[in-house]
Design a protein around this motif. Structure first.
Motif, PDB file in Angstrom:
ATOM      1  N   PHE A 165       5.174  13.448  17.425  1.00  0.00           N
ATOM      2  CA  PHE A 165       4.005  12.574  17.472  1.00  0.00           C
ATOM      3  C   PHE A 165       4.126  11.622  16.297  1.00  0.00           C
ATOM      4  N   ILE A 166       4.237  10.322  16.605  1.00  0.00           N
ATOM      5  CA  ILE A 166       4.500   9.324  15.574  1.00  0.00           C
ATOM      6  C   ILE A 166       3.371   8.307  15.564  1.00  0.00           C
ATOM      7  N   PRO A 167       2.745   8.092  14.407  1.00  0.00           N
ATOM      8  CA  PRO A 167       1.677   7.074  14.321  1.00  0.00           C
ATOM      9  C   PRO A 167       2.233   5.696  14.667  1.00  0.00           C
ATOM     10  N   LEU A 168       1.396   4.907  15.330  1.00  0.00           N
ATOM     11  CA  LEU A 168       1.811   3.577  15.779  1.00  0.00           C
ATOM     12  C   LEU A 168       1.073   2.533  14.947  1.00  0.00           C
ATOM     13  N   MET A 169       1.824   1.707  14.232  1.00  0.00           N
ATOM     14  CA  MET A 169       1.210   0.671  13.409  1.00  0.00           C
ATOM     15  C   MET A 169       0.846  -0.537  14.266  1.00  0.00           C
ATOM     16  N   GLU A 170      -0.031  -1.372  13.752  1.00  0.00           N
ATOM     17  CA  GLU A 170      -0.459  -2.552  14.474  1.00  0.00           C
ATOM     18  C   GLU A 170       0.672  -3.590  14.526  1.00  0.00           C
ATOM     19  N   GLN A 200       8.144   4.516   6.652  1.00  0.00           N
ATOM     20  CA  GLN A 200       8.795   5.729   7.117  1.00  0.00           C
ATOM     21  C   GLN A 200       7.775   6.627   7.802  1.00  0.00           C
ATOM     22  N   GLY A 201       8.142   7.143   8.967  1.00  0.00           N
ATOM     23  CA  GLY A 201       7.256   8.037   9.696  1.00  0.00           C
ATOM     24  C   GLY A 201       6.322   7.336  10.645  1.00  0.00           C
ATOM     25  N   GLN A 202       6.403   5.991  10.731  1.00  0.00           N
ATOM     26  CA  GLN A 202       5.584   5.251  11.672  1.00  0.00           C
ATOM     27  C   GLN A 202       6.482   4.490  12.661  1.00  0.00           C
ATOM     28  N   ALA A 203       5.879   4.048  13.772  1.00  0.00           N
ATOM     29  CA  ALA A 203       6.611   3.315  14.799  1.00  0.00           C
ATOM     30  C   ALA A 203       5.895   2.008  15.091  1.00  0.00           C
ATOM     31  N   ILE A 204       6.613   1.081  15.739  1.00  0.00           N
ATOM     32  CA  ILE A 204       6.054  -0.208  16.118  1.00  0.00           C
ATOM     33  C   ILE A 204       6.511  -0.555  17.521  1.00  0.00           C
TER      34      ILE A 204
END
Length: 418
Positions: free
Chosen positions: A87-92, A107-111
């Motif tokens: 489960f990866i946080p999604l940035m704006e 690091q640790g986020q996705a786009i």
């Protein structure tokens, strides 16, 4: 810039002393050794370069791709994924082709990223959108996924400075795409080779005209002009000349100012009305190559005011064979393409033939049901066989006894560029 190549030597067709019958391979080797490009060089825009011949190698001005980018629509992040659920946080924001993302992906986020988009800082891996679920704030997916998946490296296709096209290449639509993708907008190319075609003989008349007894329609000139066009050259119709030496001389003088090479048919032997060979001898640059080939043994070669002349046999079958085997690779050299050997294929024979030694033979042929069949007659006057055929079967210089099913060499017409 326009560069003019040096002229051909007047003795470039001279055979070594004592040579009477020249094997095909030796004749080809002599042409390859003695001829060089005769066409001038000019700069043209990329959109005008299709089918032109490169005068120099081309290097990439820019890498392709210029930056690392995504190969798919999906989500980008750093590092691969271990096996299991993630489960990866999604940035704006998002990265799209032509709209580079200005920030850094922590690091640790996705786009969100689309195909062709440059990878934002902090992204080296992309997961396919079909492999994730999302609520707009995070993505859920399964591993494993290797680091660098679905991401293209900068320059992984071509790096700036790489040689992408070689001198002598005839430019294709795909070549133009490559040059454009790597930053090119103009190319140094050779001017198209101008091929003059001339028929000689009192017996010839134009198709559609009234033919008197003893006259025949000119079949060679339409054939040779069409062949020159198919090969990518500029065909120049020099017309027909009756058996009049003064008229022929005047026509050659005029042609030498407008073409780069002249193909003639008829009048190239040593008879009373063979004015072509007589004029070439008078010019001091005439050679009759008696080539060990069937059909088409004599081939008159010479220079007229600096322009090479190929005196082909008058028989249409022999004219075609000699054009494909000798004139075509020679013209490729003159045009700056380099030497071009046709691609042959080993195929089962659908015929039987016993061949005598001493000459290389070319049979009109076509492929049917996985075998190559040959025209019913080897008569060199059977023009219908040229239309019936789809290429030539080549039989070597030595004796041979070919039986049905034996392997033979077949050259499709397309291998000669026609």
């Amino acid at each position: 810039m326009t560069l003019k190549p040096p002229p051909l030597r007047n003795d470039c067709f001279a055979l070594p002393a004592g040579v009477h019958w020249t094997p095909v391979d030796e004749a080809l080797a002599l042409l390859r050794e003695r001829l060089h490009p005769v066409t001038e060089v000019e700069t043209v825009a990329l959109q005008d370069a299709l089918d032109r011949v490169l005068a120099e190698e081309v290097t990439a001005r820019r890498s392709n791709p210029p930056l690392p980018n995504s190969a798919v629509d999906g989500y980008g992040f750093a590092g691969g994924l271990a096996e299991g659920e993630h489960f990866i946080p999604l940035m704006e924001g998002r990265a799209a082709a032509g709209l580079a993302f200005a920030g850094v992906v922590p690091q640790g986020q996705a786009i969100r990223i689309l195909t062709g988009a440059s990878l934002p800082d902090g992204v080296d891996t992309v997961i396919l959108e079909e492999d994730v679920t999302t609520d707009g704030t995070a993505i859920a997916c399964h591993g494993p996924l290797r680091q660098g998946a679905n991401a293209r490296k900068a320059g992984e296709d071509v790096s700036a400075g790489d040689v992408i096209l070689m001198e002598g290449r005839r430019l294709t639509p795909a070549d133009l795409a490559l040059v454009s993708a790597t930053g090119g907008d103009a190319l140094e190319v050779r001017k198209p080779l101008r091929v003059g075609v001339l028929s000689t003989g009192d017996e010839l008349v134009e198709a559609g005209d009234g033919a008197k007894p003893g006259q025949i329609f000119d079949a060679n000139r339409p054939m040779l002009l069409a062949m020159a066009a198919r090969m990518g050259y500029v065909p120049v119709d020099l017309g027909r000349v009756v058996d009049d030496r003064a008229l022929l001389r005047a026509r050659l003088d005029e042609a030498a100012h407008t073409v780069d090479v002249i193909l003639t048919s008829g009048g190239a032997s040593a008879g009373d009305e063979d004015h072509m060979s007589a004029l070439l001898r008078e010019s001091g640059a005439m050679q009759e190559w008696r080539i060990a080939i069937k059909p088409g043994r004599p081939l008159a070669l010479g220079m007229w005011n600096g322009v090479p002349v190929f005196g082909l046999p008058g028989n249409p079958v022999a004219a075609l064979v000699c054009s494909l085997v000798f004139a075509r690779p020679a013209m490729d050299l003159l045009a700056g393409r380099g030497w071009s050997a046709p691609q042959g294929f080993q195929v089962p024979a659908g015929f039987s033939k016993r061949k005598k030694p001493g000459r290389r033979e070319y049979l009109r042929a076509r492929m049917r049901d996985g075998r190559v069949e040959v025209f019913r007659s080897e008569g060199s006057g059977r023009i219908s066989g040229l239309s019936w055929a789809e290429g030539l079967v080549e039989l070597g210089d030595g004796a041979d006894d070919i039986r049905d099913g034996d392997s033979v060499t077949f050259f499709p017409y397309a291998s000669f560029g026609v």
